[in-house]
Enzyme design. Structure first.
Site, mmCIF file in Angstrom:
data_model
loop_
_atom_site.group_PDB
_atom_site.id
_atom_site.type_symbol
_atom_site.label_atom_id
_atom_site.label_comp_id
_atom_site.label_asym_id
_atom_site.label_seq_id
_atom_site.Cartn_x
_atom_site.Cartn_y
_atom_site.Cartn_z
ATOM 1 N N TYR A 187 -1.622 -0.045 10.371
ATOM 2 C CA TYR A 187 -1.924 -0.669 9.075
ATOM 3 C C TYR A 187 -0.719 -0.555 8.144
ATOM 4 O O TYR A 187 -0.241 -1.549 7.583
ATOM 5 C CB TYR A 187 -3.164 -0.021 8.442
ATOM 6 C CG TYR A 187 -3.308 -0.377 6.989
ATOM 7 C CD1 TYR A 187 -3.677 -1.664 6.624
ATOM 8 C CD2 TYR A 187 -3.037 0.545 5.981
ATOM 9 C CE1 TYR A 187 -3.769 -2.016 5.290
ATOM 10 C CE2 TYR A 187 -3.126 0.200 4.652
ATOM 11 C CZ TYR A 187 -3.498 -1.081 4.305
ATOM 12 O OH TYR A 187 -3.578 -1.439 2.993
ATOM 13 N N SER A 234 0.827 -1.202 0.000
ATOM 14 C CA SER A 234 0.000 0.000 0.000
ATOM 15 C C SER A 234 0.862 1.254 0.000
ATOM 16 O O SER A 234 1.982 1.254 0.539
ATOM 17 C CB SER A 234 -0.856 0.007 1.271
ATOM 18 O OG SER A 234 -1.471 1.256 1.471
ATOM 19 N N LYS A 262 2.075 -3.381 6.515
ATOM 20 C CA LYS A 262 2.364 -3.531 5.085
ATOM 21 C C LYS A 262 3.864 -3.389 4.819
ATOM 22 O O LYS A 262 4.428 -4.130 4.013
ATOM 23 C CB LYS A 262 1.568 -2.510 4.269
ATOM 24 C CG LYS A 262 0.089 -2.832 4.177
ATOM 25 C CD LYS A 262 -0.136 -4.147 3.425
ATOM 26 C CE LYS A 262 -1.560 -4.631 3.489
ATOM 27 N NZ LYS A 262 -1.755 -5.942 2.823
HETATM 28 C C1 WQD Z 1 -9.080 10.201 0.525
HETATM 29 C C2 WQD Z 1 -9.123 11.695 0.774
HETATM 30 C C3 WQD Z 1 -9.659 12.286 3.036
HETATM 31 C C4 WQD Z 1 -13.773 10.857 2.973
HETATM 32 C C5 WQD Z 1 -6.717 5.244 2.806
HETATM 33 C C6 WQD Z 1 -5.584 4.577 3.522
HETATM 34 C C7 WQD Z 1 -4.664 3.964 2.529
HETATM 35 C C8 WQD Z 1 -5.417 3.029 1.613
HETATM 36 C C9 WQD Z 1 -6.556 3.707 0.964
HETATM 37 C C10 WQD Z 1 -5.907 0.756 2.051
HETATM 38 C C11 WQD Z 1 -8.478 12.107 2.091
HETATM 39 C C12 WQD Z 1 -10.708 12.766 2.089
HETATM 40 C C13 WQD Z 1 -12.485 11.156 2.626
HETATM 41 C C14 WQD Z 1 -14.701 11.913 3.190
HETATM 42 C C15 WQD Z 1 -12.969 13.481 2.701
HETATM 43 N N1 WQD Z 1 -5.904 1.935 2.395
HETATM 44 N N2 WQD Z 1 -12.081 12.457 2.491
HETATM 45 N N3 WQD Z 1 -14.251 13.185 3.052
HETATM 46 O O1 WQD Z 1 -6.943 8.198 3.510
HETATM 47 O O2 WQD Z 1 -6.082 8.605 1.166
HETATM 48 O O3 WQD Z 1 -6.168 6.312 2.042
HETATM 49 O O4 WQD Z 1 -7.369 4.318 1.944
HETATM 50 O O5 WQD Z 1 -6.002 -0.252 1.869
HETATM 51 O O6 WQD Z 1 -3.687 3.310 3.221
HETATM 52 O O7 WQD Z 1 -4.896 5.537 4.291
HETATM 53 O O8 WQD Z 1 -8.275 7.393 1.483
HETATM 54 O O9 WQD Z 1 -10.584 7.478 0.674
HETATM 55 O O10 WQD Z 1 -10.163 7.651 3.152
HETATM 56 O O11 WQD Z 1 -9.529 9.548 1.698
HETATM 57 O O12 WQD Z 1 -12.604 14.668 2.600
HETATM 58 O O13 WQD Z 1 -15.866 11.702 3.502
HETATM 59 O O14 WQD Z 1 -10.484 12.063 0.887
HETATM 60 O O15 WQD Z 1 -9.424 13.246 4.025
HETATM 61 O O16 WQD Z 1 -7.829 13.323 1.894
HETATM 62 P P1 WQD Z 1 -6.819 7.742 2.134
HETATM 63 P P2 WQD Z 1 -9.725 7.947 1.775
#
Ligand code: WQD
Length: 334
Positions: free
Chosen positions: A141, A117, A145
């Site tokens: 997490y 990841s 990884k």
């Molecule tokens: C993306 C962006 C949020 C929801 C995570 C894990 C990573 C991987 C994928 C795996 C961020 C913003 C989100 C919302 C928002 N995991 N957001 N409002 O955090 O980049 O990655 O998932 O298996 O390891 O860290 O993904 O989709 O949660 O967020 O503003 O309602 O969207 O702050 O900037 P993230 P995400």
């Protein structure tokens, strides 16, 4: 040859199973069905119900299906949950991997693809994240990884197993509605969920040092991600000019950044749900401002490049969402 896909009934695993079969490979899935959905698997791919922590079951599966390569996706994957339950994450992700690798080595299997990841990079302070960017995970997490990669590479070197560690960036979309992600823990389903309930999608912070102040991510269509596994599997099966015990550690992203605000606009366009408008909420702790892959290495090493853009990701994810939340379609204002 036959590939064992652990976590094969999961969102990504089922896409990998489908892509492998479409490319003419054989596959068998191992899944404890804790988050997986057996119906997602193509008819050609048998499902063995069980855990990678069950060494004897894995050994019987490797022998019984004459498996010659493993694609290991079975793992826990939620960042916040990993902070609250680190023991569970280390147990399932690392003890599970140790058990699996031991069985793989004992069975003489010589190819191993590990689902890693972008979380291994933590808060990267670079425009484009290369495979040489320092790995400083920010949560359990990501730690599991990164430690998993270390274990995979060390085992490969010691026992002559060819390995690949694929570092997924932000995965979205679906190849078919019934294959869509059923979780609501990433931005696209979280936005769908809010709009379905008539609530404003939340933007977690708009004061980041990015062009529009919101976080920037590299979204990769799950179909492209699945094809990256096929390309890695093919390269390993062909020998790929690689010596035994060699490793390919590769980013799987597109090289294109999309901001949260851009994503909100796209979701409104694709779904037709423009109200309520997104609302800016406080920053979510631990969110890096920008995480965008350099996808050069995978292009060079595997000849892989992404085919789908973020609009196709949102549109295909929406079809999957409507299948399970038909009421969402009735809210459309256009
Ligand atoms: C993306 C962006 C949020 C929801 C995570 C894990 C990573 C991987 C994928 C795996 C961020 C913003 C989100 C919302 C928002 N995991 N957001 N409002 O955090 O980049 O990655 O998932 O298996 O390891 O860290 O993904 O989709 O949660 O967020 O503003 O309602 O969207 O702050 O900037 P993230 P995400």
């Amino acid at each position: 040859m036959t590939w064992l896909i652990t976590g094969g009934a999961g969102y990504i695993g089922a896409h990998v199973a489908r892509a492998l079969v479409a490319s003419g490979e054989r596959a068998v899935a191992l899944d404890d069905v804790s988050g997986g959905v057996p119906e997602r698997l193509p008819a050609e791919v048998p499902l063995v119900r069980g855990s990678v922590l069950d060494g004897p079951l894995v050994a019987r599966t490797l022998a019984g299906h004459r498996v010659s390569g493993v694609i290991h996706l079975a793992a826990k994957k939620q960042v916040a949950e990993s902070v609250a339950q680190p023991l569970r994450y280390y147990e399932e992700n690392l003890h599970g991997l140790t058990t699996l690798l031991r069985t793989v080595v004992e069975a003489g299997v010589r190819r191993f693809v590990f689902s890693s990841s972008a979380a291994v990079y933590g808060m990267p302070d670079v425009d484009l994240v290369t495979e040489h960017t320092p790995t400083v995970p920010m949560n359990p997490y990501g730690e599991t990884k990164l430690a998993g990669e270390w274990l995979v590479r060390a085992t490969g070197r010691a026992h002559g197993v060819n390995t690949a560690c694929l570092r997924y960036f932000n995965v979205a979309g679906a190849a078919a509605p019934e294959l869509a992600d059923t979780g609501v823990s990433n931005i696209v389903p979280m936005f769908f969920d809010a709009l379905t309930r008539g609530e404003a999608p939340q933007i977690f912070g708009d004061d980041y040092p990015t062009p529009d102040g919101t976080c920037v991510r590299d979204y990769i269509h799950v179909r492209d991600l699945a094809e990256a596994h096929v390309a890695a599997a093919r390269a390993m099966a062909a020998g790929g000019g690689t010596a035994e015990g060699s490793d390919l550690t590769l980013n799987v992203g597109t090289g294109t950044g999309v901001s949260v605000r851009e994503m909100a606009t796209l979701v409104a366009e694709v779904t037709g749900l423009r109200e309520p408008a997104p609302r800016v909420a406080p920053r979510r702790p631990g969110d890096p401002a920008r995480v965008v892959a350099s996808a050069e290495r995978i292009r060079t090493e595997l000849g892989w490049s992404p085919r789908f853009g973020v609009r196709e990701m949102v549109a295909s994810a929406w079809e999957g969402w409507l299948l399970r939340h038909p009421e969402a379609g009735t809210r459309r204002s256009e």
